[in-house]
Design a protein around this motif. Structure first.
Motif, short mmCIF file in Angstrom:
data_model
loop_
_atom_site.label_atom_id
_atom_site.label_comp_id
_atom_site.label_asym_id
_atom_site.label_seq_id
_atom_site.Cartn_x
_atom_site.Cartn_y
_atom_site.Cartn_z
N ASP A 1 4.21 -17.91 14.44
CA ASP A 1 4.44 -16.47 14.39
C ASP A 1 3.81 -15.72 15.56
O ASP A 1 4.00 -14.51 15.70
N VAL A 2 3.04 -16.41 16.38
CA VAL A 2 2.37 -15.76 17.51
C VAL A 2 3.39 -15.50 18.62
O VAL A 2 4.18 -16.38 18.97
N ARG A 3 3.37 -14.30 19.15
CA ARG A 3 4.31 -13.92 20.20
C ARG A 3 3.57 -13.62 21.50
O ARG A 3 2.53 -12.95 21.49
N SER B 1 0.50 -9.36 15.35
CA SER B 1 0.74 -8.36 14.32
C SER B 1 1.64 -8.85 13.20
O SER B 1 1.54 -8.38 12.06
N THR B 2 2.54 -9.78 13.48
CA THR B 2 3.46 -10.26 12.45
C THR B 2 3.12 -11.67 11.96
O THR B 2 3.88 -12.27 11.20
#
Length: 264
Positions: free
Chosen positions: A28-30, A40-41
């Motif tokens: 989920d890391v961008r 954040s997500t």
């Protein structure tokens, strides 16, 4: 018979503590175009490597005819980790409540504090967590308890009052005998991490989880380590396209390119 319910008549039960960490899911890391890291997500999960450690700890507890007890420390969100952890075969859990997500330093202090208060024969940790892979927790626990430690463990067998482990070295493998109580840091190759079924998940919700405050265990949460920043990185690729009229020609050109780079 459920794991951990067997008992030895000739001596007291010996337990296995298994450390695990509730981490951000790296999927989920961008990473932005400016290499800024966006968390954040990101959702949370048990560190992938810790899932292998949990299975290794459960197997060791069966050999000792004791209980496998999972230990994790962190803030309120860490409590959510225990259903998944207990569904993977652990008999019980201990949540050490800390103000923030625990580093390897604080995690080691928490695991050592719990070990001192129980009849523990073995502490099992993963070699590193899937978020920062610091590779410190197991060694720090051993130092705090003054117990023998083996890292980079590929296999683990408990016989009587000793643990026999096979370790991965840079150029070879090493077989070591550890007098119990001891600490081992295991590699993910030690065993698969089975996915728990619905029955195991439902049973996990009925298992006991002790909640302890770090302050009550005299755990110092100060680490002396401050994260000043975090950024992504870009791989510098040469983007060399190797072509040829035949497989043999392509292979020869590939070998030539590798020789020029000093790889061969």
């Amino acid at each position: 018979m459920p794991r951990g319910h067997a008992r030895r008549k000739e001596r007291a039960m010996r337990d296995v503590l298994v450390g695990f960490k509730w981490v951000l899911d790296e999927a989920d890391v961008r990473i932005g175009d400016d290499l800024a890291v966006d968390l954040s997500t990101a959702t949370r999960k048990i560190s992938d490597y810790d899932k292998n450690a949990i299975e290794a700890g459960c197997r060791a507890a069966e050999q000792l005819q004791g209980c496998a007890i999972g230990v994790s420390c962190g803030a309120q969100e860490t409590k959510k980790a225990f259903v998944d952890a207990l569904a993977r075969g652990l008999d019980a859990g201990v949540w050490v409540k800390t103000a923030e997500a625990a580093s390897a330093v604080v995690a080691a202090r928490a695991i050592a504090a719990v070990a001192r208060d129980r009849d523990v024969a073995l502490v099992v940790c993963s070699e590193g967590s899937s978020d920062d892979y610091a590779r410190q927790t197991g060694s720090r626990v051993g130092a705090l308890l003054d117990w023998p430690v083996a890292t980079s463990v590929l296999s683990l067998q408990v016989e009587g009052d000793a643990a026999f482990v096979r370790r991965r070295m840079d150029t070879c493998e090493q077989v070591v005998r550890l007098q119990l109580p001891a600490v081992v840091s295991v590699l993910p190759e030690i065993n698969p991490a089975p996915i728990p079924g619905l029955k195991a998940v439902l049973a996990a919700k009925k298992k006991a989880v002790d909640e302890l405050d770090a302050a009550d265990l005299d755990i110092d949460e100060a680490t002396g380590i401050v994260l000043d920043g975090m950024s992504g990185y870009a791989n510098d690729r040469k983007n060399v396209l190797i072509e040829g009229d035949s497989v043999a020609e392509v292979v020869e050109r590939l070998l030539e390119a590798l020789r020029k780079e000093g790889v061969l």
